[in-house]
Design a protein around this motif. Structure first.
Motif, mmCIF file in Angstrom:
data_model
loop_
_atom_site.group_PDB
_atom_site.id
_atom_site.type_symbol
_atom_site.label_atom_id
_atom_site.label_comp_id
_atom_site.label_asym_id
_atom_site.label_seq_id
_atom_site.Cartn_x
_atom_site.Cartn_y
_atom_site.Cartn_z
ATOM 1 N N LEU A 410 0.807 -1.223 0.000
ATOM 2 C CA LEU A 410 0.000 0.000 0.000
ATOM 3 C C LEU A 410 0.841 1.274 0.000
ATOM 4 O O LEU A 410 0.332 2.352 0.299
ATOM 5 C CB LEU A 410 -0.939 0.004 1.211
ATOM 6 C CG LEU A 410 -2.078 -1.023 1.169
ATOM 7 C CD1 LEU A 410 -2.761 -1.110 2.526
ATOM 8 C CD2 LEU A 410 -3.095 -0.662 0.088
ATOM 9 N N VAL A 411 2.109 1.163 -0.354
ATOM 10 C CA VAL A 411 2.974 2.348 -0.265
ATOM 11 C C VAL A 411 2.600 3.432 -1.277
ATOM 12 O O VAL A 411 2.831 4.619 -1.036
ATOM 13 C CB VAL A 411 4.462 1.979 -0.426
ATOM 14 C CG1 VAL A 411 4.930 1.123 0.725
ATOM 15 C CG2 VAL A 411 4.727 1.287 -1.761
ATOM 16 N N GLU A 412 2.028 3.020 -2.411
ATOM 17 C CA GLU A 412 1.571 4.031 -3.379
ATOM 18 C C GLU A 412 0.258 4.673 -2.940
ATOM 19 O O GLU A 412 -0.056 5.792 -3.350
ATOM 20 C CB GLU A 412 1.380 3.397 -4.758
ATOM 21 C CG GLU A 412 2.650 3.098 -5.494
ATOM 22 C CD GLU A 412 2.376 2.646 -6.914
ATOM 23 O OE1 GLU A 412 2.889 3.276 -7.844
ATOM 24 O OE2 GLU A 412 1.650 1.655 -7.093
ATOM 25 N N GLN A 413 -0.498 3.960 -2.126
ATOM 26 C CA GLN A 413 -1.830 4.426 -1.761
ATOM 27 C C GLN A 413 -1.834 5.289 -0.498
ATOM 28 O O GLN A 413 -2.676 6.179 -0.367
ATOM 29 C CB GLN A 413 -2.757 3.225 -1.526
ATOM 30 C CG GLN A 413 -3.213 2.526 -2.784
ATOM 31 C CD GLN A 413 -2.086 1.860 -3.551
ATOM 32 O OE1 GLN A 413 -1.203 1.241 -2.977
ATOM 33 N NE2 GLN A 413 -2.110 1.994 -4.869
ATOM 34 N N ILE A 414 -0.928 5.040 0.433
ATOM 35 C CA ILE A 414 -0.941 5.734 1.718
ATOM 36 C C ILE A 414 0.278 6.632 1.860
ATOM 37 O O ILE A 414 1.419 6.185 1.698
ATOM 38 C CB ILE A 414 -0.979 4.731 2.891
ATOM 39 C CG1 ILE A 414 -2.234 3.855 2.816
ATOM 40 C CG2 ILE A 414 -0.928 5.468 4.240
ATOM 41 C CD1 ILE A 414 -2.283 2.761 3.876
ATOM 42 N N MET A 415 0.028 7.884 2.171
ATOM 43 C CA MET A 415 1.090 8.830 2.513
ATOM 44 C C MET A 415 0.906 9.218 3.975
ATOM 45 O O MET A 415 -0.217 9.433 4.435
ATOM 46 C CB MET A 415 1.008 10.070 1.619
ATOM 47 C CG MET A 415 2.054 11.114 1.899
ATOM 48 S SD MET A 415 1.906 12.493 0.727
ATOM 49 C CE MET A 415 3.206 13.567 1.343
ATOM 50 N N PHE A 416 1.990 9.280 4.706
ATOM 51 C CA PHE A 416 1.944 9.578 6.144
ATOM 52 C C PHE A 416 2.520 10.971 6.381
ATOM 53 O O PHE A 416 3.627 11.271 5.953
ATOM 54 C CB PHE A 416 2.745 8.530 6.911
ATOM 55 C CG PHE A 416 2.645 8.629 8.403
ATOM 56 C CD1 PHE A 416 1.587 8.037 9.083
ATOM 57 C CD2 PHE A 416 3.619 9.291 9.139
ATOM 58 C CE1 PHE A 416 1.501 8.105 10.464
ATOM 59 C CE2 PHE A 416 3.542 9.373 10.505
ATOM 60 C CZ PHE A 416 2.481 8.783 11.179
ATOM 61 N N SER A 417 1.773 11.822 7.041
ATOM 62 C CA SER A 417 2.226 13.197 7.275
ATOM 63 C C SER A 417 2.283 13.518 8.759
ATOM 64 O O SER A 417 1.335 13.272 9.504
ATOM 65 C CB SER A 417 1.286 14.189 6.576
ATOM 66 O OG SER A 417 1.662 15.526 6.905
ATOM 67 N N LYS A 418 3.417 14.091 9.179
ATOM 68 C CA LYS A 418 3.589 14.580 10.549
ATOM 69 C C LYS A 418 3.419 16.095 10.624
ATOM 70 O O LYS A 418 3.669 16.692 11.666
ATOM 71 C CB LYS A 418 4.975 14.202 11.067
ATOM 72 C CG LYS A 418 5.207 12.718 11.262
ATOM 73 C CD LYS A 418 6.599 12.485 11.830
ATOM 74 C CE LYS A 418 6.863 11.023 12.102
ATOM 75 N NZ LYS A 418 8.231 10.809 12.648
ATOM 76 N N ASN A 419 3.003 16.692 9.538
ATOM 77 C CA ASN A 419 2.928 18.148 9.427
ATOM 78 C C ASN A 419 1.801 18.713 10.286
ATOM 79 O O ASN A 419 0.619 18.470 10.026
ATOM 80 C CB ASN A 419 2.717 18.530 7.957
ATOM 81 C CG ASN A 419 2.764 20.026 7.731
ATOM 82 O OD1 ASN A 419 2.875 20.818 8.674
ATOM 83 N ND2 ASN A 419 2.674 20.426 6.474
ATOM 84 N N ASN A 420 2.164 19.487 11.297
ATOM 85 C CA ASN A 420 1.172 20.094 12.183
ATOM 86 C C ASN A 420 0.394 21.217 11.510
ATOM 87 O O ASN A 420 -0.623 21.676 12.047
ATOM 88 C CB ASN A 420 1.850 20.652 13.433
ATOM 89 C CG ASN A 420 2.171 19.577 14.445
ATOM 90 O OD1 ASN A 420 1.282 18.876 14.924
ATOM 91 N ND2 ASN A 420 3.445 19.420 14.750
ATOM 92 N N GLU A 421 0.877 21.702 10.377
ATOM 93 C CA GLU A 421 0.258 22.835 9.694
ATOM 94 C C GLU A 421 -0.487 22.435 8.427
ATOM 95 O O GLU A 421 -0.874 23.282 7.627
ATOM 96 C CB GLU A 421 1.332 23.881 9.339
ATOM 97 C CG GLU A 421 2.131 24.398 10.532
ATOM 98 C CD GLU A 421 1.273 25.186 11.498
ATOM 99 O OE1 GLU A 421 0.246 25.745 11.073
ATOM 100 O OE2 GLU A 421 1.632 25.252 12.698
ATOM 101 N N ASP A 426 -2.625 22.079 0.735
ATOM 102 C CA ASP A 426 -1.307 21.445 0.729
ATOM 103 C C ASP A 426 -1.314 20.079 0.067
ATOM 104 O O ASP A 426 -0.263 19.610 -0.385
ATOM 105 C CB ASP A 426 -0.788 21.284 2.167
ATOM 106 C CG ASP A 426 -0.569 22.615 2.866
ATOM 107 O OD1 ASP A 426 -0.262 23.592 2.168
ATOM 108 O OD2 ASP A 426 -0.721 22.673 4.101
ATOM 109 N N ILE A 427 -2.462 19.426 0.037
ATOM 110 C CA ILE A 427 -2.478 18.048 -0.468
ATOM 111 C C ILE A 427 -2.847 17.985 -1.954
ATOM 112 O O ILE A 427 -2.860 16.910 -2.547
ATOM 113 C CB ILE A 427 -3.417 17.155 0.372
ATOM 114 C CG1 ILE A 427 -4.859 17.675 0.384
ATOM 115 C CG2 ILE A 427 -2.918 17.068 1.795
ATOM 116 C CD1 ILE A 427 -5.766 17.039 -0.592
ATOM 117 N N ILE A 428 -3.120 19.127 -2.575
ATOM 118 C CA ILE A 428 -3.434 19.145 -4.010
ATOM 119 C C ILE A 428 -2.202 18.733 -4.806
ATOM 120 O O ILE A 428 -1.103 19.249 -4.594
ATOM 121 C CB ILE A 428 -3.933 20.531 -4.439
ATOM 122 C CG1 ILE A 428 -5.296 20.804 -3.804
ATOM 123 C CG2 ILE A 428 -4.038 20.631 -5.966
ATOM 124 C CD1 ILE A 428 -5.840 22.193 -4.061
#
Length: 482
Positions: A410-421, A426-428
């Protein structure tokens, strides 16, 4: 007292990194155009990226990996790949570099390591290119056209050959379609070359002719007249939604398979990387890529269901407004959607809960769902409120989803973000189907109820899922190293 390096040393270091990024870009381009080998960096596209963007990707990777890599390590691996005999493939250069860095190698040992890591590549069957026809040219159709042309590479994969519209292709319409493909208010300018060929009629994209076909009914088209054979028809009109209606495409001479870019009735509904292997590709000719929301939440739910188990839950979708809503208050056949889309939050129905059950049968009857359309043109958010079978913590959940974003299928399907802002804009342009907002994860005091916030670009991320599924059902499946 600490001493920072001098300004001149900082400039020298940046120049070395920039030059390395430029060299990497040349290798990426050579492998793609001449060998149909696509290099990515922790899932992110490198082709056509600027040096500064590549350096930024490498910097950001340090937030996710235990041992960050640098541009010089990455370039060294890319240089060895360029000298190696390679079959058509998609290789995660970031992961390959990280794996190599965990070991100590001489130059010769490093070459042997790469040979061993990629040994399965040479067992792949030779790719047979497949013709693709886009039936419809709306938001998803145009993004698919962009991706198909950018992914043409050495011409050994999916080849966009025609676009079908239901209105006449006069000179004004052809020029308008060329302009809409070239420019986009959300996703920006298409970096390729687009020319309108009025006489044919066609769009010439990056020097390749893509025929424009006008037809009121699918069965009226003979694709072989345009030299198109055994084509995959990607229906993105939304006009045909069930097996009987979609089968009309197969009456067209030259059409071989049909893929619907919406939920379908009576056909396999597939979220790529979750349930694509559950459908018999020999038995079926018509497939559905499900919805953007189903593609966003199914990978996350699959991870949770297969590890800690889900008792029940509710999905609330905060979705950007779409073309089926009114720009100003007016009559609409559905409740509330008649109110001005850019001015109101609009509660509306969604079939996401039921749709997930088609992809993950173990969740049948366990999920409810609803949606709110909001005044943004793109970028959506799914809130998953779930009661789970095993006690957990915020750290456990985030670690589980982070691992799924870096390892496994699932590495192409899931992105993990730690970005508090992180916010919707931002995801466009994110190719992942789902972006986990880790700082927003909530777990109840008893550890049995979790709330996850999953972002998704409902246009771009979904289009990439359609592309992945297209390669799967046509058999144009490159070797992948993730």
């Amino acid at each position: 007292m600490s001493h920072k390096p001098s300004f001149d040393l900082e400039i020298k270091s940046y120049r070395e990194q920039h030059n390395a990024a430029v060299n990497l870009i040349q290798i990426v381009s050579n492998l793609w155009y001449n060998h149909a080998v696509e290099l990515v960096f922790f899932r992110n596209r490198l082709f056509d990226a600027k040096p500064s963007a590549i350096l930024n990707l490498i910097q950001e990777s340090a937030l996710l990996t235990d041992e960050p890599v640098d541009i010089l390590d990455t370039l060294q691996i890319a240089q060895l790949l360029e000298k190696s005999p390679l079959s058509p493939a998609r290789i995660d250069l970031g992961k390959l570099t990280l794996q190599a860095k965990k070991k100590t190698f001489s130059a010769n040992d490093l070459h042997n390591f790469i040979t061993v890591e990629l040994q399965d590549m040479h067992q792949q069957e030779k790719l047979k290119p497949r013709d693709v026809v886009l039936y419809g040219f709306g938001r998803i159709g145009r993004l698919l056209a962009r991706e198909l042309m950018l992914n043409t590479g050495a011409g050994q994969q999916l080849r966009l050959r025609a676009i079908v519209t239901r209105d006449v292709n006069d000179s004004k319409s052809i020029l308008k379609r060329a302009a809409l493909l070239k420019t986009d208010s959300i996703h920006g300018a298409f970096e390729g070359d687009v020319q309108a060929d009025i006489a044919n009629p066609a769009l010439v994209i990056n020097g390749i002719t893509v025929h424009l076909i006008s037809a009121k009914q699918p069965e009226d088209i003979d694709y072989t007249v345009y030299g198109i054979e055994n084509a995959l028809i990607i229906d993105n009109t939304g006009a045909f939604r069930d097996a009987q209606e979609l089968s009309r495409h197969l009456k067209s001479k030259g059409a071989e398979q049909v893929l619907l870019t919406a939920p379908g009735k009576g056909v396999p509904n597939i979220v790529y990387a979750v349930n694509e292997n559950d459908s018999d590709l020999q038995k079926h000719k018509i497939f559905s890529a499900a919805s953007c929301t189903t593609n966003a939440i199914s990978p996350i739910l699959a991870v949770l269901e297969n590890t800690i188990g889900i008792d029940r839950g509710h999905i609330e979708t905060i979705h950007s407004y779409t073309n089926d809503q009114n720009l100003v208050d007016n009559m609409h056949k559905k409740s509330r959607r008649g109110r001005a889309a850019a001015l109101n939050m609009v509660i509306t129905e969604t079939g996401a809960g039921d749709a997930v059950a088609k992809v993950l049968p173990s969740l049948t009857g366990k999920l409810t769902s609803n949606a709110i359309r909001v005044p943004v043109p793109n970028g959506s958010l799914a809130i998953l409120n779930l009661q789970i079978k095993s006690k957990t913590t915020v750290n456990d959940i985030n670690t589980l989803l982070k691992k799924a974003s870096l390892q496994g299928n699932l590495v192409e399907q899931i992105m993990f973000s730690k970005n508090n802002e992180l916010v919707s804009s931002d995801i466009i342009g994110t190719s992942a189907a789902a972006i986990v907002d880790a700082p927003a994860t909530i777990v109840s005091a008893d550890g049995k109820n979790i709330v996850l916030y999953i972002w998704y670009d409902n246009e771009y991320g979904y289009s990439h899922q359609v592309m992945r599924l297209s390669r799967h059902i046509t058999g144009v499946r490159r070797y992948t190293y993730y």
